[in-house]
Design an enzyme around this catalytic site. Structure first.
Site, PDB file in Angstrom:
ATOM      1  N   SER A  15       0.646  -1.236   0.165  1.00  0.00           N
ATOM      2  CA  SER A  15       0.090   0.221  -0.036  1.00  0.00           C
ATOM      3  C   SER A  15       1.133   0.855  -0.035  1.00  0.00           C
ATOM      4  CB  SER A  15      -1.035   0.427   1.269  1.00  0.00           C
ATOM      5  OG  SER A  15       0.196   0.177   2.721  1.00  0.00           O
ATOM      6  N   ASP A  16       0.070   2.314  -0.129  1.00  0.00           N
ATOM      7  CA  ASP A  16       0.816   4.001  -0.349  1.00  0.00           C
ATOM      8  C   ASP A  16       0.765   4.200   1.182  1.00  0.00           C
ATOM      9  OD1 ASP A  16       1.479   6.336  -2.215  1.00  0.00           O
ATOM     10  OD2 ASP A  16       2.320   5.641  -0.788  1.00  0.00           O
ATOM     11  N   SER A  17       1.437   5.021   2.014  1.00  0.00           N
ATOM     12  CA  SER A  17       1.974   4.986   3.214  1.00  0.00           C
ATOM     13  C   SER A  17       1.012   4.960   3.734  1.00  0.00           C
ATOM     14  CB  SER A  17       2.683   6.321   3.327  1.00  0.00           C
ATOM     15  OG  SER A  17       3.215   6.785   4.358  1.00  0.00           O
TER      16      SER A  17
END
Ligand code: GLC
Length: 721
Positions: free
Chosen positions: A287-289
């Site tokens: 995932s992105d942050s």
């Protein structure tokens, strides 16, 4: 020959407890603690909204300890870290994972190596202006050698988000507005990062991002909704991601945005149907942050538990720093809401990339000794300089004011001419300002007669004793990159005032632009005799810019994004459709009352110190492709390179098609007076498109083929398919 680790993966998985499986899906960044009693994010917010000063923030940061959550690591609750940029820290944590956890599964270290690690190369938007896949691969290799020496296994790059709206700050991080260039850029970077053997100590896995269509955010606002036809998604955005998968990228980062209402983070059509089933990807999806937790803000999940459930079921393997998986998955699996086999699938993807990287056999792939000799070598600096020179785009050169004579007396104005730290641009988190050479420093090193004024002080005095005045203007690096959208992309007032004042002295003025996005600069384009687009060119900024200003190198860069005349024209891009009333002189046509129809500088544009002419264009229909050939001559006095560009227009189709689409390009080196042939084979498959019902259909009927030095090329031949 790619090794098969599936047996080893299954054997290891069978030994893992539920907690250990979930731990492998947890990526955490070292959180800063001890200096303040709020979270790091809250502290950032306090600075941004002025509750604490920057100095107070820096003081607190200075006393912060990095908490690497060693106890969680020992308990098998962490599978990966983000942002560990030194071998000592990486090896210390790896030792805990390998020697102090029950199964000794090695850690995966991820890092944002976007355009170099210590040897910072030009921002991707700049480097894309070289139109040179071999160069892009070469700089990717340099980045991998340095980053892996610092303990990095996986880079969150290449970013190949096609970006047609200059208001978006992250246009700086990709290869501009064209899908073919982003595809070629991404594939080259994957090869550069990964090399020919991922188990080698100087190979790092590539993580293409942000999947998908992050650059299509409404109004150019970061993280904003993406609502577009499925036809455009597939024709204008997806090919760039697919090219990275085909080049062998071993990880994918879904984008923050939604697509037509479903956030990529929990979009099973995107992550399972397309990525896994249709494209056959079996790598890691990370995932992105904090993106999983943010699905609650999106309004697609009622709480973190719901977000974790949706993300895992949708095909998200690893949770970057939202802690959703470690907090919620145990109970979700035990309650049966998430089948353990789905969890197992995600764990297998994590284990697979760790096996592919050789981490089980060589968990310590570097050490401080290797790290100490790998950074900023002479060779890597030379490559950074080559990339910087090739990224520069000569936008204007009236009366051949450039190149300057070697004994020219120059006056340089503007902080960007001396501010070394600004040369790295956005997303250069491993960079050190002291590594960069500024324009002013480069002048001093070359013994050029140069007077410098940061703010225009003593302008008249300096002008009186100078042959030419150089204005270093544009954007600070903080004005582009993530969370840096701008509602006004004109040159800022102070910079414009400086240029006007310099012009008023009556001396020849050269503007050197430092920016991370296209800027609306109609006044400069009209009044300034010479303009060099330098972007944020990295550690060799100064030397590269002087190489071009003084003619040591003939500039060859070509824009990969359109430069609008006004912010209000955004999004403005070359591959637009014609409409029934193409913008023109008469009133009832598609245009603005208060802005021109044409951009200030078009896609593909860039000048040289020599001139080129195109000869006969031949277009032939072959069995399954269109063959295009053209002669191009260097009609000037000095050697140069011309990027020959080939565009097509499908004149009458089942859906309206862009007036131009780039289908081929070739950078041709030509000595003064030399002529060469450039050729392009365009497979029919690359001309197909989608009809209203999403059937992929061939291009039939009249196809116009344009060839030239930018997207306004007029040399055209038709062929009937
Ligand atoms: C950021 C960016 C992403 C980056 C990630 C990890 O929010 O969106 O591009 O790779 O965080 O640092």
């Amino acid at each position: 020959m790619k090794k098969n680790y599936e047996e080893r993966i299954r054997t290891l998985l069978s030994k893992m407890t539920l907690e250990e499986k979930i731990g492998q899906l947890q990526q955490c960044g070292p959180s800063l603690v001890g200096a303040f009693d709020v979270s790091f994010d809250e502290l950032l917010n306090m600075m941004f909204d002025g509750r604490i000063t920057r100095e107070e923030f820096d003081r607190l940061m200075g006393t912060a300890e990095q908490d690497f959550h060693e106890d969680d690591l020992r308990a098998g609750k962490i599978g990966s870290y983000n942002g560990i940029g030194d071998s000592a820290a990486a090896n210390r944590l790896q030792k805990i994972a390998v020697e102090e956890t029950r199964l000794g599964i090695p850690l995966l270290f991820g890092y944002d190596v976007i355009h170099g690690f210590r040897t910072v190369t030009p921002i991707p938007l700049a480097e894309s202006c070289a139109w040179e896949p071999k160069l892009w691969e070469k700089t990717g290799r340099v980045a991998a050698k340095e980053a892996t020496a610092a303990g990095v296994h996986l880079t969150f790059a290449p970013m190949v988000d096609v970006a047609k709206d200059a208001r978006w700050g992250r246009v700086s991080e990709g290869a501009g507005e064209d899908v073919l260039l982003n595809a070629d850029y991404g594939a080259a970077k994957v090869k550069g990062f990964q090399g020919d053997d991922l188990t080698k100590e100087d190979a790092m896995a590539a993580c293409l991002k942000h999947f998908a269509a992050y650059g299509a955010g409404e109004a150019g606002r970061d993280y904003n909704r993406v609502d577009l036809s499925v036809q455009r998604l597939w024709e204008e955005y997806m090919p760039a991601y697919k090219a990275c998968i085909d080049a062998g990228a071993r990880a994918v980062m879904p984008a923050f945005n939604d697509i037509n209402g479903v956030p990529c983070t929990v979009n099973s059509w995107l992550l399972r149907d397309v990525l896994r089933e249709k494209w056959g990807f079996n790598g890691l999806v990370i995932s992105d942050s904090n993106a999983i937790a943010e699905c609650v803000s999106h309004g697609i999940a009622k709480d973190k538990r719901d977000a974790a459930k949706q993300a895992l079921l949708a095909g998200m393997d690893m949770d970057m720093s939202s802690n959703s998986y470690v907090e919620c998955l145990k109970e979700l699996v035990e309650s049966g809401e998430v089948p353990e086999r789905v969890l197992d699938g995600a764990v297998e993807d994590v284990l697979r990339i760790k096996f592919e990287l050789g981490l089980f056999d060589h968990p310590y792939q570097t050490n401080e000794e290797r790290e100490s000799v790998c950074m900023l070598t002479e060779e890597s600096r030379a490559i950074a300089r080559e990339a910087a020179v090739k990224s520069l785009v000569l936008l204007k050169n009236e009366n051949h004011i450039l190149p300057l004579k070697s004994d020219a007396k120059i006056g340089i104005f503007g902080s960007l001419a001396a501010d070394k730290g600004q040369m790295t641009g956005a997303w250069a988190i491993g960079a050190r300002p002291e590594d960069c050479v500024s324009m002013v420093e480069a002048c001093q090193e070359r013994g050029i007669s140069c007077q410098y004024s940061e703010d225009g002080k003593d302008m008249l005095k300096i002008a009186a004793s100078s042959d030419v005045l150089i204005a270093a203007v544009g954007e600070m690096k903080e004005e582009s990159g993530e969370a840096a959208s701008r509602a006004d992309i004109t040159l800022n007032r102070e910079h414009l005032a400086l240029v006007r004042d310099l012009l008023a002295t009556g001396k020849p003025v050269v503007v050197v632009l430092f920016n991370g996005r296209p800027l609306a600069i109609p006044e400069l384009a009209e009044h300034v005799p010479a303009i060099l687009e330098a972007w944020h060119p990295g550690v060799e900024a100064g030397p590269a810019i002087l190489d071009v200003l003084f003619g040591d190198v003939n500039p060859s860069g070509k824009l990969t994004t359109t430069f609008p005349a006004a912010t209000g024209q955004c999004p403005m891009y070359y591959a637009h459709i014609n409409t029934g009333r193409p913008g023109g002189k008469s009133k009832f046509t598609s245009k603005y009352l208060d802005a021109p129809v044409e951009p200030v500088y078009p896609f593909g544009y860039g000048l040289s110190y020599t001139t080129f002419a195109y000869g006969e264009l031949k277009v032939e229909k072959k069995e399954d492709a269109v063959w295009v050939s053209v002669s191009v001559s260097n009609t000037g006095e000095r050697d140069g390179e011309e990027t020959v560009q080939c565009y097509v227009q499908h004149v009458a189709a089942k859906r309206v098609r862009p007036v131009r689409q780039l289908k081929g390009y070739e950078k041709v080196g030509l000595k003064a007076g030399e002529t060469k042939e450039a050729g392009f084979m365009i497979p029919f498959a690359e001309l197909s498109y989608y009809d209203w019902d999403m059937n992929k259909i061939p291009c039939e009927g009249v196809l116009r083929v344009y060839v030239g030095g930018d997207s306004r090329a007029e040399l055209m031949e038709e062929v009937v398919l």
